[in-house]
Design an enzyme around this catalytic site. Structure first.
Site, PDB file in Angstrom:
ATOM      1  N   ILE A  38       0.975  -1.063   0.042  1.00 34.14           N
ATOM      2  CA  ILE A  38       0.036   0.062  -0.064  1.00 34.14           C
ATOM      3  C   ILE A  38       0.677   1.269  -0.072  1.00 34.14           C
ATOM      4  O   ILE A  38       0.759   2.066  -0.705  1.00 34.14           O
ATOM      5  CB  ILE A  38      -0.961  -0.076   1.139  1.00 34.14           C
TER       6      ILE A  38
ATOM      7  N   SER B 139      -8.146  -0.841   9.846  1.00 39.91           N
ATOM      8  CA  SER B 139      -8.436  -1.980   9.134  1.00 39.91           C
ATOM      9  C   SER B 139     -10.104  -2.028   9.238  1.00 39.91           C
ATOM     10  O   SER B 139     -10.347  -1.845  10.601  1.00 39.91           O
ATOM     11  CB  SER B 139      -7.763  -3.164   9.452  1.00 39.91           C
TER      12      SER B 139
ATOM     13  N   TYR C  82      -3.709  -9.062  15.722  1.00 37.32           N
ATOM     14  CA  TYR C  82      -3.525  -7.991  14.592  1.00 37.32           C
ATOM     15  C   TYR C  82      -4.551  -6.967  14.636  1.00 37.32           C
ATOM     16  O   TYR C  82      -4.165  -5.760  14.722  1.00 37.32           O
ATOM     17  CB  TYR C  82      -3.553  -8.683  13.209  1.00 37.32           C
TER      18      TYR C  82
ATOM     19  N   LYS D 188      -4.479  -2.653  15.762  1.00 39.60           N
ATOM     20  CA  LYS D 188      -5.071  -1.630  14.838  1.00 39.60           C
ATOM     21  C   LYS D 188      -5.950  -0.803  15.686  1.00 39.60           C
ATOM     22  O   LYS D 188      -5.924   0.322  15.723  1.00 39.60           O
ATOM     23  CB  LYS D 188      -5.728  -2.214  13.707  1.00 39.60           C
TER      24      LYS D 188
ATOM     25  N   GLY E 252     -12.089 -17.872  12.104  1.00 42.75           N
ATOM     26  CA  GLY E 252     -12.228 -16.516  12.423  1.00 42.75           C
ATOM     27  C   GLY E 252     -12.764 -15.866  11.221  1.00 42.75           C
ATOM     28  O   GLY E 252     -13.008 -14.746  11.201  1.00 42.75           O
TER      29      GLY E 252
HETATM   30  N1  UFG Z   1     -10.187 -17.099   0.778  1.00 41.60           N
HETATM   31  C1  UFG Z   1     -10.520 -18.212   0.357  1.00 41.60           C
HETATM   32  N2  UFG Z   1      -9.208 -18.884  -0.011  1.00 41.60           N
HETATM   33  C2  UFG Z   1      -8.061 -18.346   0.253  1.00 41.60           C
HETATM   34  C3  UFG Z   1      -7.962 -16.990   0.856  1.00 41.60           C
HETATM   35  C4  UFG Z   1      -9.126 -16.432   1.170  1.00 41.60           C
HETATM   36  O1  UFG Z   1     -11.609 -18.764   0.081  1.00 41.60           O
HETATM   37  O2  UFG Z   1      -7.094 -18.884  -0.050  1.00 41.60           O
HETATM   38  C5  UFG Z   1     -11.789 -16.268   1.196  1.00 41.60           C
HETATM   39  C6  UFG Z   1     -11.792 -15.976   2.584  1.00 41.60           C
HETATM   40  O3  UFG Z   1     -12.257 -16.909   3.306  1.00 41.60           O
HETATM   41  C7  UFG Z   1     -12.540 -14.519   2.523  1.00 41.60           C
HETATM   42  C8  UFG Z   1     -12.387 -13.956   1.289  1.00 41.60           C
HETATM   43  O4  UFG Z   1     -11.552 -14.929   0.363  1.00 41.60           O
HETATM   44  O5  UFG Z   1     -14.102 -15.038   2.406  1.00 41.60           O
HETATM   45  C9  UFG Z   1     -11.251 -12.937   1.407  1.00 41.60           C
HETATM   46  O6  UFG Z   1     -10.177 -13.471   2.292  1.00 41.60           O
HETATM   47  P1  UFG Z   1      -8.779 -12.422   2.541  1.00 41.60           P
HETATM   48  O7  UFG Z   1      -7.884 -13.274   3.416  1.00 41.60           O
HETATM   49  O8  UFG Z   1      -8.191 -11.991   1.046  1.00 41.60           O
HETATM   50  O9  UFG Z   1      -9.315 -11.293   3.358  1.00 41.60           O
HETATM   51  P2  UFG Z   1      -9.924 -11.189   4.804  1.00 41.60           P
HETATM   52  O10 UFG Z   1     -11.131 -10.331   4.281  1.00 41.60           O
HETATM   53  O11 UFG Z   1      -9.906 -12.261   5.488  1.00 41.60           O
HETATM   54  O12 UFG Z   1      -8.866 -10.278   5.474  1.00 41.60           O
HETATM   55  C10 UFG Z   1      -8.652  -8.848   5.131  1.00 41.60           C
HETATM   56  C11 UFG Z   1      -7.293  -8.232   5.322  1.00 41.60           C
HETATM   57  C12 UFG Z   1      -6.917  -8.244   6.932  1.00 41.60           C
HETATM   58  C13 UFG Z   1      -8.073  -7.407   7.563  1.00 41.60           C
HETATM   59  C14 UFG Z   1      -9.388  -8.019   7.253  1.00 41.60           C
HETATM   60  C15 UFG Z   1     -10.383  -7.009   7.467  1.00 41.60           C
HETATM   61  O13 UFG Z   1      -6.376  -9.353   4.874  1.00 41.60           O
HETATM   62  O14 UFG Z   1      -5.846  -7.927   7.150  1.00 41.60           O
HETATM   63  O15 UFG Z   1      -9.641  -8.062   5.725  1.00 41.60           O
HETATM   64  O16 UFG Z   1     -11.867  -7.383   7.313  1.00 41.60           O
HETATM   65  F1  UFG Z   1      -8.283  -7.636   8.875  1.00 41.60           F
END
Ligand code: UFG
Length: 345
Positions: free
Chosen positions: A15, A130, A154, A158, A301
């Site tokens: 970012i 976040s 984490y 924040k 989570g």
């Molecule tokens: N997902 C998959 N497979 C993967 C990775 C993710 O199916 O290999 C799904 C997750 O279950 C979720 C979506 O894709 O439904 C997004 O997942 P991300 O890990 O890309 O993002 P998150 O929403 O879990 O997390 C992000 C940031 C964090 C932050 C969070 C806040 O990475 O730093 O948003 O909402 F805390």
């Protein structure tokens, strides 16, 4: 904004590098403070290729007491107008396993920045927070009044930093604070020169998909297809990183006005939800590559759905996310396919 100077902590990161490009384009200069724990100095050369000169580097660790005096001296000498604070550890899963490390990096790094800005008489911080601070209690679209309650260390760093910065602004009216709650940043600069380059196997959806598309990883796991959403997979508010970076410039513009309030908070999101299956399909179209996936159990989570109400940022900052899911995929793919190993040769 022309002629203003800002400290950008973590400015070589995913970012941060995009924020630097937008700052230079807006006629500003930046002093990047980075320890390259999860970033590459090459990003700084690429920033110059895209936007021209204007960014200088201080290689230092904000969380290391041994570097503090050097950082304070450099910030004072730079005579900044404020800072964009992005430096910190950011992997949710890792933070659950090593909570003390997360607290002992993210909080002290912020203390050092505050002390340096005090010394430089530049009491202004735009902080990289976040949407994770909303926990899992809110109905989407979630606005800034949504209940807070992070669900992992984490996220709590924040949240604690947001609250600490708010206290600072309450205690001393000279401080101007803007907490920016990012939703899910994805994509890359349209030049294909800078983008996300995670260490090891990516945790997040887009870098994982991109590495499957480029052949670095064999198959994506979709974490759950039994959520109460339109296709059963998780829904998130993906926002193009260039839109996100522009949001920082808008926030700095807002805070540097004479009449700026003490502490403000804004969601930076596009304001609509995209499912995992929709993201895969869009990336497949943009890359013209096959993206093999299998349905796997839910990831601990995770929540079913979260997306932003970005109305407050739209209204106050005059900022709006403009890029589409197609832009996000096309730009992410341009970066990944042009730099299959990220910044490594
Ligand atoms: N997902 C998959 N497979 C993967 C990775 C993710 O199916 O290999 C799904 C997750 O279950 C979720 C979506 O894709 O439904 C997004 O997942 P991300 O890990 O890309 O993002 P998150 O929403 O879990 O997390 C992000 C940031 C964090 C932050 C969070 C806040 O990475 O730093 O948003 O909402 F805390």
């Amino acid at each position: 904004m022309t002629g203003k100077r800002f400290i950008v902590t973590g400015g070589a990161g995913y970012i941060g590098s995009h924020v630097c490009v937008e700052l230079v384009k807006a006629g500003c200069q930046a002093l990047v403070i980075d320890n390259f724990a999860n970033s590459s100095p090459k990003a700084l050369d690429r920033i110059a290729e895209i936007a021209g000169e204007g960014v200088t580097l201080l290689k230092a660790d904000l969380a290391d007491p041994a570097d503090e005096a050097r950082i304070i001296d450099a910030v004072k000498a730079y005579k900044p107008d404020g800072a964009v604070h992005l430096a910190g550890l950011k992997a949710v899963g890792e933070s659950v396993v090593e909570p003390v490390r997360y607290y002992s990096v993210n909080l002290p790094a912020t203390f050092t920045l505050i002390r340096a800005l005090e010394a430089a008489n530049a009491r202004l911080i735009v902080f990289s927070s976040s949407a994770t601070v909303y926990g899992d209690l809110n109905q989407s679209p979630v606005d800034e009044k949504g209940a807070t309650g992070a669900t992992n260390p984490y996220g709590r760093t924040k949240f604690f930093i947001e609250e600490m910065l708010n206290d600072l602004a309450r205690a001393d009216a000279r401080w101007k604070i803007c907490n920016l709650r990012y939703f899910n940043p994805v994509g890359a600069h349209p030049s294909g020169k800078i983008g996300e380059d995670p260490n090891g196997v990516p945790n997040n959806l887009f870098p994982f998909i991109a590495q499957v598309a480029v052949g670095r990883l064999p198959k994506l796991k979709v974490f759950g297809n039994d959520y109460p959403t339109r296709d059963g997979t998780g829904i998130r508010d993906y926002i193009h990183v260039v839109d996100l970076a522009a949001g920082h410039v808008a926030a700095l513009n807002y805070l540097t006005r004479e009449e700026a309030p003490g502490a403000v908070v804004y969601n930076l999101g596009a304001g609509r939800g995209i499912s995992v299956l929709e993201a895969i399909a869009a990336f497949k179209r943009a890359s013209n590559r096959d993206i093999p996936f299998e349905i796997a159990p839910r990831r601990e989570g995770d929540i079913a759905e979260i997306y932003a109400s970005p109305d407050k940022a739209n209204r106050d900052l005059g900022w709006k996310a403009t890029k589409t899911l197609e832009d996000m995929c096309a730009d992410h793919w341009r970066w990944q396919s042009g730099n299959p190993n990220g910044y490594r040769d």
